[in-house]
Design an enzyme around this catalytic site. Structure first.
Site, PDB file in Angstrom:
ATOM      1  N   GLY A  26       0.998  -1.240   0.337  1.00  0.00           N
ATOM      2  CA  GLY A  26       0.003   0.446   0.314  1.00  0.00           C
ATOM      3  C   GLY A  26       0.876   1.503  -0.049  1.00  0.00           C
ATOM      4  O   GLY A  26       2.155   1.411  -0.813  1.00  0.00           O
ATOM      5  N   CYS A  27       0.493   2.510   0.634  1.00  0.00           N
ATOM      6  CA  CYS A  27       0.934   3.485   1.114  1.00  0.00           C
ATOM      7  C   CYS A  27       2.672   4.152   1.231  1.00  0.00           C
ATOM      8  O   CYS A  27       3.516   4.231   0.465  1.00  0.00           O
ATOM      9  CB  CYS A  27       0.364   4.689   1.863  1.00  0.00           C
ATOM     10  N   VAL A  28       2.958   2.180   1.751  1.00  0.00           N
ATOM     11  CA  VAL A  28       4.443   2.410   2.368  1.00  0.00           C
ATOM     12  C   VAL A  28       5.731   1.938   1.215  1.00  0.00           C
ATOM     13  O   VAL A  28       6.695   2.059   1.184  1.00  0.00           O
ATOM     14  CB  VAL A  28       4.604   1.687   3.028  1.00  0.00           C
ATOM     15  N   ALA A  29       4.391   1.239   0.120  1.00  0.00           N
ATOM     16  CA  ALA A  29       5.994   1.050  -1.188  1.00  0.00           C
ATOM     17  C   ALA A  29       6.851   1.593  -1.754  1.00  0.00           C
ATOM     18  O   ALA A  29       7.223   0.981  -2.086  1.00  0.00           O
ATOM     19  CB  ALA A  29       4.202  -0.163  -1.709  1.00  0.00           C
TER      20      ALA A  29
END
Length: 357
Positions: free
Chosen positions: A137-140
């Site tokens: 998700g957003c951390v990728a």
């Protein structure tokens, strides 16, 4: 090793937030217990404009996970190719110069993966190494930079490419009028970003040939927070991706981020005062405010992140990469200064990257 360049690409349809809100309110008017709630929630997202892969009137015709995911594959290929070409052109490279490609997305699935399909479109080497990343998700975006940095650390004469394509509008759920879905439909946007990471013995690092070099990657840090899987993610069913989004995200930021940053810097012989700029994922107003507060950041320290949120929304994995592109183009650090690039996402977890200009 350095971040050599970043290229972004966006779909052709750009709308003011109010237009998107009205389109969804009209579409769901018979299902919304309180129609005015969606207006209030979207107005508080900090988003002024967003790109969508289709014109707004087209979304009502998308039905079922299969057709929606097929649309994701087609659009992801086009946007991915555009952002890759932009990133490579900026430093005079071609796909043939790339030795490894990392692909990150959480808004669709494909096998063969998008990176494999792009290799059939673009002249990448036949022996290129591929690492698809799904579920972060957003951390990728930040994690992808870290994994690409790991690669060129092992192969310093090579270039790695990170690609992220996120088409969040294709995850809108007609049968879900929960607060989480209404917020998600007001916060997340569509876009793509590609990053070229150059090994320490490549010409771009040794002799940039007039190209202004990007920052060196000094260190990275991944941190996993146990038993927080309820904070963010997807419930995947017959209709596709149903958002899991807890209001506790800012609380997790407050509880963990400062300690993570302080220990990361200490391990590199640095303190918070040594960091001149912050390149953070545009997670939303409450997340950015939590980051500012817990790290005691000066005013406007996260201005590029707030700007990205206003202009394109939260792009999930691609978001921090879009912020990075803006920093590289408009406000690079002074030679020798330090920056932290950071994102947080499902698991729950964080990724920190220490940069030096």
């Amino acid at each position: 090793m350095r971040i050599a360049s970043v290229g972004t690409a966006y779909p052709p349809n750009r709308y003011p937030q109010a237009i998107i809100t009205e389109a969804l309110r009209t579409r769901w008017q018979d299902r919304l217990p309180e129609p005015r709630l969606i207006n209030r929630l979207h107005a508080n997202c900090g988003v002024e404009y967003r790109y969508t892969v289709f014109p707004l009137q087209t979304y009502a015709d998308l039905s079922g996970f299969g057709p929606t995911n097929d649309a994701w594959i087609t659009a992801a290929l086009d946007l991915g190719q555009k952002s890759i070409t932009s990133a490579l052109d900026r430093v005079g490279l071609t796909p043939a110069d790339i030795s490894a490609i990392f692909f990150a997305s959480v808004t669709g699935i494909s096998s063969p993966t998008i990176d494999a399909r792009l290799i059939n479109r673009m002249p990448f080497p036949v022996n290129i190494k591929r690492t698809p990343i799904f579920g972060l998700g957003c951390v990728a975006g930040a994690a992808g930079i870290s994994r690409a940095a790991d690669y060129v650390r092992a192969f310093p004469k090579q270039y790695a490419l990170l690609l992220s394509v996120e088409l969040c509008s294709l995850t809108w759920q007609d049968n879900d009028q929960s607060i989480a879905n209404l917020v998600s439909c007001g916060l997340f946007g569509d876009g793509s970003a590609a990053v070229v990471i150059a090994g320490a013995e490549t010409p771009l690092v040794q002799s940039p040939n007039g190209h202004k070099p990007g920052p060196r990657i000094l260190d990275t840090r991944s941190t996993f927070y146990h038993n927080t899987e309820h904070i963010m993610g997807w419930d995947i069913g017959n209709l596709g991706f149903k958002i899991v989004l807890s209001p506790d995200v800012p609380k997790v930021v407050h509880e963990h981020l400062k300690g993570n940053v302080d220990s990361f810097l200490a391990d590199n012989g640095l303190r918070a005062e040594d960091i001149s700029s912050y390149i953070f994922h545009s997670g939303g107003p409450k997340v950015l405010e939590a980051m500012e507060t817990t790290l005691n950041l000066p005013p406007d320290a996260l201005a590029p992140s707030w700007k990205s949120l206003r202009e394109v929304g939260n792009l999930s994995a691609a978001s921090v990469l879009a912020v990075l592109e803006d920093v590289l183009s408009n406000s690079p650090g002074k030679p020798g200064s330090y920056s932290i690039l950071a994102a947080m996402g499902p698991a729950f977890c964080s990724e920190l990257v220490l940069l030096q200009w």
